[in-house]
Scaffold this active site. Sequence first.
Site, PDB file in Angstrom:
ATOM      1  N   ASP A  26     -10.534 -21.869  34.162  1.00 49.74           N
ATOM      2  CA  ASP A  26     -10.969 -22.083  32.582  1.00 49.74           C
ATOM      3  C   ASP A  26      -9.837 -22.371  31.297  1.00 49.74           C
ATOM      4  O   ASP A  26      -9.124 -21.884  31.081  1.00 49.74           O
ATOM      5  CB  ASP A  26     -12.463 -20.994  32.666  1.00 49.74           C
ATOM      6  CG  ASP A  26     -12.813 -21.484  30.601  1.00 49.74           C
ATOM      7  OD1 ASP A  26     -13.142 -22.589  30.344  1.00 49.74           O
ATOM      8  OD2 ASP A  26     -13.810 -20.262  30.002  1.00 49.74           O
ATOM      9  N   ASN A  28      -9.462 -25.135  30.478  1.00 44.34           N
ATOM     10  CA  ASN A  28      -8.168 -27.158  30.279  1.00 44.34           C
ATOM     11  C   ASN A  28      -8.346 -27.247  28.670  1.00 44.34           C
ATOM     12  O   ASN A  28      -7.943 -28.234  27.771  1.00 44.34           O
ATOM     13  CB  ASN A  28      -8.626 -27.627  31.111  1.00 44.34           C
ATOM     14  CG  ASN A  28      -8.525 -27.039  32.419  1.00 44.34           C
ATOM     15  OD1 ASN A  28      -7.486 -26.560  32.681  1.00 44.34           O
ATOM     16  ND2 ASN A  28      -8.936 -27.716  33.481  1.00 44.34           N
ATOM     17  N   ARG A  30      -9.386 -25.967  25.486  1.00 42.61           N
ATOM     18  CA  ARG A  30      -8.567 -25.266  24.990  1.00 42.61           C
ATOM     19  C   ARG A  30      -6.823 -25.387  25.664  1.00 42.61           C
ATOM     20  O   ARG A  30      -6.477 -25.598  24.152  1.00 42.61           O
ATOM     21  CB  ARG A  30      -8.323 -24.003  24.979  1.00 42.61           C
ATOM     22  CG  ARG A  30     -10.057 -23.629  24.151  1.00 42.61           C
ATOM     23  CD  ARG A  30     -10.144 -22.186  24.156  1.00 42.61           C
ATOM     24  NE  ARG A  30     -11.375 -22.594  25.818  1.00 42.61           N
ATOM     25  CZ  ARG A  30     -11.145 -21.258  26.361  1.00 42.61           C
ATOM     26  NH1 ARG A  30     -11.466 -19.981  25.666  1.00 42.61           N
ATOM     27  NH2 ARG A  30     -12.293 -21.448  27.343  1.00 42.61           N
ATOM     28  N   ARG A  39      -9.327 -33.855  25.622  1.00 41.40           N
ATOM     29  CA  ARG A  39      -9.244 -32.996  26.826  1.00 41.40           C
ATOM     30  C   ARG A  39      -9.038 -33.787  27.951  1.00 41.40           C
ATOM     31  O   ARG A  39      -8.462 -32.484  29.302  1.00 41.40           O
ATOM     32  CB  ARG A  39     -11.033 -33.113  26.986  1.00 41.40           C
ATOM     33  CG  ARG A  39     -11.768 -31.916  25.557  1.00 41.40           C
ATOM     34  CD  ARG A  39     -12.948 -31.692  25.228  1.00 41.40           C
ATOM     35  NE  ARG A  39     -13.261 -30.968  26.729  1.00 41.40           N
ATOM     36  CZ  ARG A  39     -13.705 -30.210  26.685  1.00 41.40           C
ATOM     37  NH1 ARG A  39     -13.215 -29.153  25.443  1.00 41.40           N
ATOM     38  NH2 ARG A  39     -14.092 -29.071  27.884  1.00 41.40           N
ATOM     39  N   SER A  72     -22.763 -26.047  38.231  1.00 41.49           N
ATOM     40  CA  SER A  72     -24.397 -27.286  38.135  1.00 41.49           C
ATOM     41  C   SER A  72     -24.730 -27.837  36.436  1.00 41.49           C
ATOM     42  O   SER A  72     -25.444 -28.607  36.233  1.00 41.49           O
ATOM     43  CB  SER A  72     -25.122 -26.771  38.860  1.00 41.49           C
ATOM     44  OG  SER A  72     -25.222 -25.362  38.730  1.00 41.49           O
ATOM     45  N   GLU A  73     -23.872 -26.506  35.750  1.00 39.62           N
ATOM     46  CA  GLU A  73     -24.431 -26.446  33.831  1.00 39.62           C
ATOM     47  C   GLU A  73     -23.126 -27.776  33.375  1.00 39.62           C
ATOM     48  O   GLU A  73     -23.579 -28.059  32.669  1.00 39.62           O
ATOM     49  CB  GLU A  73     -24.120 -25.555  33.656  1.00 39.62           C
ATOM     50  CG  GLU A  73     -25.273 -24.499  34.180  1.00 39.62           C
ATOM     51  CD  GLU A  73     -24.776 -24.007  35.432  1.00 39.62           C
ATOM     52  OE1 GLU A  73     -24.090 -23.100  35.463  1.00 39.62           O
ATOM     53  OE2 GLU A  73     -25.958 -23.791  35.773  1.00 39.62           O
ATOM     54  N   ASN A  74     -21.850 -27.954  34.042  1.00 38.30           N
ATOM     55  CA  ASN A  74     -21.143 -29.114  33.474  1.00 38.30           C
ATOM     56  C   ASN A  74     -22.044 -30.418  33.574  1.00 38.30           C
ATOM     57  O   ASN A  74     -20.702 -31.472  32.736  1.00 38.30           O
ATOM     58  CB  ASN A  74     -19.375 -28.756  34.566  1.00 38.30           C
ATOM     59  CG  ASN A  74     -19.057 -27.942  33.989  1.00 38.30           C
ATOM     60  OD1 ASN A  74     -18.012 -27.405  35.449  1.00 38.30           O
ATOM     61  ND2 ASN A  74     -18.852 -27.098  33.042  1.00 38.30           N
ATOM     62  N   ARG A 194     -10.279 -15.011  36.220  1.00 40.01           N
ATOM     63  CA  ARG A 194     -11.249 -15.633  35.287  1.00 40.01           C
ATOM     64  C   ARG A 194     -10.032 -16.245  34.421  1.00 40.01           C
ATOM     65  O   ARG A 194      -9.265 -15.461  33.272  1.00 40.01           O
ATOM     66  CB  ARG A 194     -12.402 -14.963  34.651  1.00 40.01           C
ATOM     67  CG  ARG A 194     -12.919 -16.933  33.383  1.00 40.01           C
ATOM     68  CD  ARG A 194     -14.256 -16.763  33.293  1.00 40.01           C
ATOM     69  NE  ARG A 194     -14.479 -17.722  32.457  1.00 40.01           N
ATOM     70  CZ  ARG A 194     -15.781 -18.111  31.750  1.00 40.01           C
ATOM     71  NH1 ARG A 194     -16.745 -17.721  32.981  1.00 40.01           N
ATOM     72  NH2 ARG A 194     -15.830 -19.601  31.360  1.00 40.01           N
ATOM     73  N   SER A 202     -20.278 -16.765  34.722  1.00 38.70           N
ATOM     74  CA  SER A 202     -20.717 -17.660  34.432  1.00 38.70           C
ATOM     75  C   SER A 202     -21.814 -18.828  36.002  1.00 38.70           C
ATOM     76  O   SER A 202     -20.502 -19.575  36.107  1.00 38.70           O
ATOM     77  CB  SER A 202     -19.164 -19.364  34.504  1.00 38.70           C
ATOM     78  OG  SER A 202     -19.246 -18.923  33.014  1.00 38.70           O
TER      79      SER A 202
END
Length: 246
Positions: A26, A28, A30, A39, A72-74, A194, A202
Amino acid sequence: MSTSPAFAPAAGGDPGMPRHVAIIMDGNGRWAKKRLLPRVAGHRAGVEAVRKVTREARALGIEALTLYAFSSENWRRPDTEVTDLMALLRTFIRSDLDELAAENVRLRVIGDYRRFGTDLTEMIDGAIARTAANSGATLVIALNYGAQAEIAAAARRLAIRTAAGDIGAEAIDEAAIEAELDTAGLPPLDLLIRTSGERRLSNFLLWQAAYAELLFVDTLWPDFDGARLREAIASFAQRERRFGGL
């Protein structure tokens, strides 16, 4: 009370060295924002971090490394960003597969990656097939993965087998569910890291993380490297794991 194989401590070996490490990569976006970059630049830097960390994991003797690359939420992200991520995955396979094969690494993918389309699916299938006979470390990439969907799918498969009379309901225990998960056959998950300072899982490896050590670090993923992996392992080695005992 029996202990599921998924939660049992590893027999033998160095108790201070995890056999299976998983990472939620997690930060990238930011990382790129801090540098006034798009991004996709953060995602490119994240791929380089993958290379550094996977090499260090092999050097340390970690048996399995699981990386959360695309949830799967991406799919909720902008289409342009999803396209960029898929392009980076193609680039990674083309540029790094030879090294993985030469290093005796077995590539494994968990999640429903076939949603990515025929071209990328065939590329992933080919990479998996090329390394299938390798006997060294296992690199697991989670693509279009969600732990709740994984557990639900395992339950459906067991329900189908029960309805067909292949197994009785009494045979459905922790070990039976574990055998139906995407991670079946991998060492038990010992350490879940994480990056970026977030303190949540997540929807990643929810079943497998039941007795894993959790480590949340503030480092953004593109800045996470071999030295930081070693720091994480040192933190793991200091923890006392009792698996429900005394």
